[in-house]
Design a protein around this motif. Sequence first.
Motif, mmCIF file in Angstrom:
data_model
loop_
_atom_site.group_PDB
_atom_site.id
_atom_site.type_symbol
_atom_site.label_atom_id
_atom_site.label_comp_id
_atom_site.label_asym_id
_atom_site.label_seq_id
_atom_site.Cartn_x
_atom_site.Cartn_y
_atom_site.Cartn_z
ATOM 1 N N GLN A 1 2.425 1.808 -3.482
ATOM 2 C CA GLN A 1 1.454 2.331 -4.446
ATOM 3 C C GLN A 1 1.286 3.838 -4.280
ATOM 4 O O GLN A 1 1.154 4.576 -5.263
ATOM 5 C CB GLN A 1 0.114 1.613 -4.280
ATOM 6 N N HIS A 2 1.308 4.304 -3.035
ATOM 7 C CA HIS A 2 1.187 5.741 -2.791
ATOM 8 C C HIS A 2 2.478 6.467 -3.182
ATOM 9 O O HIS A 2 2.429 7.555 -3.767
ATOM 10 C CB HIS A 2 0.858 6.001 -1.325
ATOM 11 N N MET A 3 3.614 5.856 -2.883
ATOM 12 C CA MET A 3 4.897 6.482 -3.209
ATOM 13 C C MET A 3 5.049 6.687 -4.717
ATOM 14 O O MET A 3 5.569 7.711 -5.158
ATOM 15 C CB MET A 3 6.047 5.616 -2.688
ATOM 16 N N HIS B 1 -1.507 2.937 -8.522
ATOM 17 C CA HIS B 1 -2.467 2.211 -7.702
ATOM 18 C C HIS B 1 -3.049 1.020 -8.450
ATOM 19 O O HIS B 1 -3.642 1.166 -9.517
ATOM 20 C CB HIS B 1 -3.586 3.145 -7.252
ATOM 21 N N SER C 1 2.472 6.641 -6.913
ATOM 22 C CA SER C 1 1.202 7.050 -7.542
ATOM 23 C C SER C 1 0.789 6.033 -8.608
ATOM 24 O O SER C 1 0.330 6.375 -9.689
ATOM 25 C CB SER C 1 1.326 8.447 -8.167
ATOM 26 N N ASN D 1 -4.189 -6.252 -3.312
ATOM 27 C CA ASN D 1 -5.014 -5.464 -2.387
ATOM 28 C C ASN D 1 -6.092 -6.270 -1.679
ATOM 29 O O ASN D 1 -6.721 -5.762 -0.744
ATOM 30 C CB ASN D 1 -5.657 -4.302 -3.147
ATOM 31 N N THR E 1 0.832 -1.210 0.000
ATOM 32 C CA THR E 1 0.000 0.000 0.000
ATOM 33 C C THR E 1 0.864 1.257 0.000
ATOM 34 O O THR E 1 0.560 2.231 -0.697
ATOM 35 C CB THR E 1 -0.924 0.012 1.230
ATOM 36 N N LYS E 2 1.964 1.228 0.749
ATOM 37 C CA LYS E 2 2.868 2.377 0.804
ATOM 38 C C LYS E 2 3.543 2.586 -0.542
ATOM 39 O O LYS E 2 3.673 3.724 -1.020
ATOM 40 C CB LYS E 2 3.911 2.157 1.900
#
Length: 319
Positions: free
Chosen positions: A205-207, A211, A209, A219, A202-203
Amino acid sequence: MSLEYRRDSAATKRRQAQLGTVVRSVLRSYPWLGYYQGFHELALTFLSVFGSERPAIEASKMVALFFVRDAMASNLDHVLQQLQLLYVLLKAISPEIHDLLVELEVPPFFAISWVLTWFAHDLDDFQSICRIFDFLIVSPPMQVVYMAAAMLKRNEGDILAYERDFADVHTGLSKLPLKVKEKGWRDIIDDSYHLQADYPATKLQHMGSCHLPRLSVVNTFEATWMRLDPVRPLAFTSLVPCKSGQHPLALVASSAAAPRSASNSKENRMARVIDLTDTAQKARNLALQHKWPLVVATVASATMLMYAWLFMQQLQIHT
């Protein structure tokens, strides 16, 4: 395939027939799964370990459903997304390798067989393959990506010494697993375990961008595989929706193309279960981080999990 079967033509034919049975059984059990080039490498490893078709079929089914499901969609787009997350991870742990690959515009295709076959296609040492499989079947689905990053990091000096040429770098990276000795895989496994703890999916994917879909195997792992009870096995369709023989990711694509008419559909309720489960874990971690009493942390997470359980009842997961 082990050297025994390579030398013995009769044994090779027998094992190939067994392998065909294993792969066909998986695809017949779940027709919405599509075969990809390399899935037989996973099935063959299980067949070689167990020695008979039935346990190999069951192991292959579980891996297909809960670990490599994204690769068994209509295309490999979501696997390529996972490989993009490899570059996100490299940027954090080895900026030099990341910059080299970006500079030469090397796509992550060198690692695709690593991810699709859990390195089975790239290694000759069966003991190393078994060690890798032992680790990956008790890890999250994207753990093989962390192993790839750990291997690249441990060979950073050699990689940076490659000629600054696209073909040389791509070829060198593709052959990298063959240079790792058995003890080296132990270190890579250990490194990848810590990488996954420091940079969970999850981290990442955010780092980056980048997803992955909500119903991606990455997920839904916590809400599916981690909830399986060997005493009361659950139907896969109770955990992740599959309508009209479609792959879950096909449902995601169709939902993006057309608005939903029923907001309380099974897919939406499953998504809410996943969200509530994630929220429960975050609530507990936040409470512990601020050193709130343990009872407060427990109540915070238990409340969310209670709502998730109620939704799961509606999904008939326990029937």
